[in-house]
Design a protein around this motif. Structure first.
Motif, PDB file in Angstrom:
ATOM      1  N   ARG A   1       1.799   6.878  -6.690  1.00 43.29           N
ATOM      2  CA  ARG A   1       0.667   7.709  -7.110  1.00 43.29           C
ATOM      3  C   ARG A   1       0.860   9.170  -6.740  1.00 43.29           C
ATOM      4  NH1 ARG A   1      -5.195   5.008  -6.300  1.00 43.29           N
ATOM      5  NH2 ARG A   1      -5.658   7.151  -6.931  1.00 43.29           N
TER       6      ARG A   1
ATOM      7  N   VAL B   1      -6.439   6.287  -2.462  1.00 43.64           N
ATOM      8  CA  VAL B   1      -5.871   4.952  -2.281  1.00 43.64           C
ATOM      9  C   VAL B   1      -6.778   4.049  -1.446  1.00 43.64           C
ATOM     10  CG1 VAL B   1      -4.478   5.447  -0.207  1.00 43.64           C
ATOM     11  CG2 VAL B   1      -3.680   3.740  -1.878  1.00 43.64           C
TER      12      VAL B   1
ATOM     13  N   ALA C   1      -9.735   1.057  -3.122  1.00 43.73           N
ATOM     14  CA  ALA C   1      -9.335  -0.283  -2.683  1.00 43.73           C
ATOM     15  C   ALA C   1     -10.347  -1.355  -3.064  1.00 43.73           C
ATOM     16  CB  ALA C   1      -9.115  -0.290  -1.170  1.00 43.73           C
TER      17      ALA C   1
ATOM     18  N   LEU D   1       0.499  -2.572  -8.634  1.00 43.53           N
ATOM     19  CA  LEU D   1       1.895  -2.189  -8.782  1.00 43.53           C
ATOM     20  C   LEU D   1       2.617  -3.129  -9.740  1.00 43.53           C
ATOM     21  CD1 LEU D   1       4.179  -0.287  -7.854  1.00 43.53           C
ATOM     22  CD2 LEU D   1       4.590  -1.877  -5.955  1.00 43.53           C
TER      23      LEU D   1
ATOM     24  N   GLN E   1      -6.321  -5.039   1.095  1.00 44.22           N
ATOM     25  CA  GLN E   1      -5.894  -3.825   0.398  1.00 44.22           C
ATOM     26  C   GLN E   1      -4.454  -3.962  -0.087  1.00 44.22           C
ATOM     27  OE1 GLN E   1      -5.696  -0.223   2.725  1.00 44.22           O
ATOM     28  NE2 GLN E   1      -5.706   1.086   0.918  1.00 44.22           N
TER      29      GLN E   1
ATOM     30  N   GLY F   1      -2.481  10.425  -4.347  1.00 44.36           N
ATOM     31  CA  GLY F   1      -2.741   9.279  -3.477  1.00 44.36           C
ATOM     32  C   GLY F   1      -4.016   9.408  -2.677  1.00 44.36           C
TER      33      GLY F   1
ATOM     34  N   ARG G   1      -4.351  -6.051  -3.246  1.00 38.86           N
ATOM     35  CA  ARG G   1      -4.865  -5.307  -4.393  1.00 38.86           C
ATOM     36  C   ARG G   1      -3.844  -4.272  -4.876  1.00 38.86           C
ATOM     37  NH1 ARG G   1      -8.344  -8.551  -6.664  1.00 38.86           N
ATOM     38  NH2 ARG G   1     -10.235  -8.931  -5.434  1.00 38.86           N
ATOM     39  N   CYS G   2      -3.221  -3.562  -3.938  1.00 38.52           N
ATOM     40  CA  CYS G   2      -2.208  -2.585  -4.333  1.00 38.52           C
ATOM     41  C   CYS G   2      -0.998  -3.269  -4.958  1.00 38.52           C
ATOM     42  CB  CYS G   2      -1.777  -1.754  -3.126  1.00 38.52           C
ATOM     43  SG  CYS G   2      -3.035  -0.581  -2.561  1.00 38.52           S
TER      44      CYS G   2
ATOM     45  N   TRP H   1       2.695   1.698  -3.492  1.00 43.71           N
ATOM     46  CA  TRP H   1       1.740   2.113  -4.508  1.00 43.71           C
ATOM     47  C   TRP H   1       1.304   3.563  -4.279  1.00 43.71           C
ATOM     48  CZ3 TRP H   1       0.276   1.391  -9.170  1.00 43.71           C
ATOM     49  CH2 TRP H   1      -0.986   1.748  -9.622  1.00 43.71           C
ATOM     50  N   HIS H   2       1.070   3.920  -3.031  1.00 42.13           N
ATOM     51  CA  HIS H   2       0.704   5.288  -2.684  1.00 42.13           C
ATOM     52  C   HIS H   2       1.828   6.253  -3.058  1.00 42.13           C
ATOM     53  CE1 HIS H   2       0.507   8.682   0.272  1.00 42.13           C
ATOM     54  NE2 HIS H   2      -0.792   8.641  -0.004  1.00 42.13           N
TER      55      HIS H   2
ATOM     56  N   VAL I   1       0.841  -1.192   0.000  1.00 38.71           N
ATOM     57  CA  VAL I   1       0.000   0.000   0.000  1.00 38.71           C
ATOM     58  C   VAL I   1       0.882   1.249   0.000  1.00 38.71           C
ATOM     59  CG1 VAL I   1      -1.816   1.256   1.211  1.00 38.71           C
ATOM     60  CG2 VAL I   1      -1.818  -1.243   1.230  1.00 38.71           C
TER      61      VAL I   1
END
Length: 375
Positions: free
Chosen positions: A129, A351, A355, A193, A185, A348, A188-189, A125-126, A122
């Motif tokens: 972003r 995010v 999700a 990615l 989450q 972000g 998924r992230c 990925w954040h 997470v």
């Protein structure tokens, strides 16, 4: 026409993205953006020389550490955030996990928690972003890949993911609803990615599909921690639950946990509201498009703010005392992330809102559902 808002980096994000109902004018927001940045700086102020961001009592765990890095990134504190990601790369173990608790660089609780490992995805990925920094994402990709492989290795046949692997290698005998919601989450992230970097991970996607089904349909899969507010809202925060089922879940326990004008209780049977949980519920409400209640709750918890921009962990509203008598970096981080979600300041901001965008129902033969299919 949507308003184009700047983010920290070369790219832009669009206010109004996702299923939120639009962003408030900053003049109507409980905090000025400079105050949000001040809160992020209170996190950087407690960061240790090696990059770890500790709890008030002095230990570092990967989950709360990542949350603090995300908040500093939102505020443009890229240097401290990247130092924190270096800490993650340096302290990750060969199996992809991190010790539960690290004090001054030494592991004092050596088991590895699944939700700690998953949350790194997470964070990375954040970071991508918000900053658009592809080189950073590629540098961190081996860390994320190893972490999520560790997580998936703790998944049961039914689909839940047990909460830890002990230091001797044994998996825990049970799973936790809050932890698995956060793991969802993270998976998924991680999938997003991997796709972005050209290294897709279909096994993670399958694991997320199966975990999401168990979170939505099989409460019996998890240890009973229902007195904790996190078990109430985390399936929504992590993205496994959306739509009417999510709204119904919030309505069922709203009066149990929400204290008007103060925030939300940490546990149902104690007169104690906490800032981190309150802001996480703000994020869950925002994810459902319930922005009016999200803004109200965010405003209500501002009584926890200290003059220096940090936040008290909680307030005992019968005795009228701070409880515990501490200000915590993870509470400050939750405030910053909630502010960004509500204002749409960075790339972000969605995010948590996003999700649940890829939720897929994928029961297993072991879950007991009549329409289950084998893995």
């Amino acid at each position: 026409m949507t308003e184009q808002v700047p983010r920290h980096g070369d790219a832009t994000s669009t206010a109004g993205e996702g299923d939120g109902a639009g962003f408030p004018a900053e003049a109507d927001f409980p905090l000025e953006w400079g105050q949000v940045v001040e809160t992020a700086r209170s996190i950087a102020a407690v960061q240790e020389p090696d990059g770890g961001v500790p709890w008030p009592e002095g230990h570092v765990d990967a989950w709360n550490h990542v949350e603090c890095l995300m908040a500093m990134t939102v505020a443009g504190l890229t240097g401290p955030a990247r130092k924190g990601y270096d800490w993650l790369a340096c302290t990750q173990r060969a199996d992809g996990s991190w010790p539960m608790k690290i004090v001054k660089g030494e592991a004092v609780e050596k088991g590895g928690e699944s939700n700690h490992a998953a949350y790194v995805a997470v964070g990375v990925w954040h970071e991508l972003r918000v900053t658009g920094d592809e080189e950073f994402a590629r540098e961190m990709w081996p860390v994320v890949r190893s972490a999520l492989d560790f997580v998936v290795g703790l998944q049961t046949t039914r689909g839940e993911i047990v909460w830890e692997r002990a230091a001797d290698g044994r998996p825990a005998p049970y799973a936790l609803l809050t932890g698995c919601s956060s793991v969802y989450q993270g998976l998924r992230c991680g999938v997003l990615l991997g796709e972005h970097l050209g290294d897709p991970q279909p096994d993670w996607e399958l694991a997320a599909d199966q975990l999401g089904h168990v979170l939505a349909a099989h409460p019996e899969a998890f240890a009973d921690k229902s007195r904790f507010s996190m078990d109430w809202y985390y399936p929504i925060l992590g993205g496994a639950l959306r739509g009417p089922a999510a709204h119904a879940r919030l309505a069922e326990e709203w009066e149990t946990f929400v204290e008007p004008g103060l925030g939300i209780r940490c546990v149902s049977d104690q007169p104690w509201v906490t800032g981190a949980e309150s802001c996480e519920l703000v994020l869950a409400l925002d994810a459902l498009g319930d922005r009016e209640r999200a803004l109200k709750l965010f405003a209500d918890m501002q009584h926890l703010r200290h003059d220096d921009g940090s936040y008290w962990t909680g307030w005992q509203f019968v005795n009228e005392k701070w409880f515990p008598h501490e200000r915590s970096a993870y509470t400050a981080a939750a405030v910053v992330l909630a502010a960004d979600a509500l204002l749409g300041r960075t790339g972000g901001a969605g995010v948590f809102r996003d999700a649940g965008a890829h939720a897929t129902d994928r029961p297993t033969a072991a879950c007991g559902c009549s329409h289950a299919r084998s893995r």
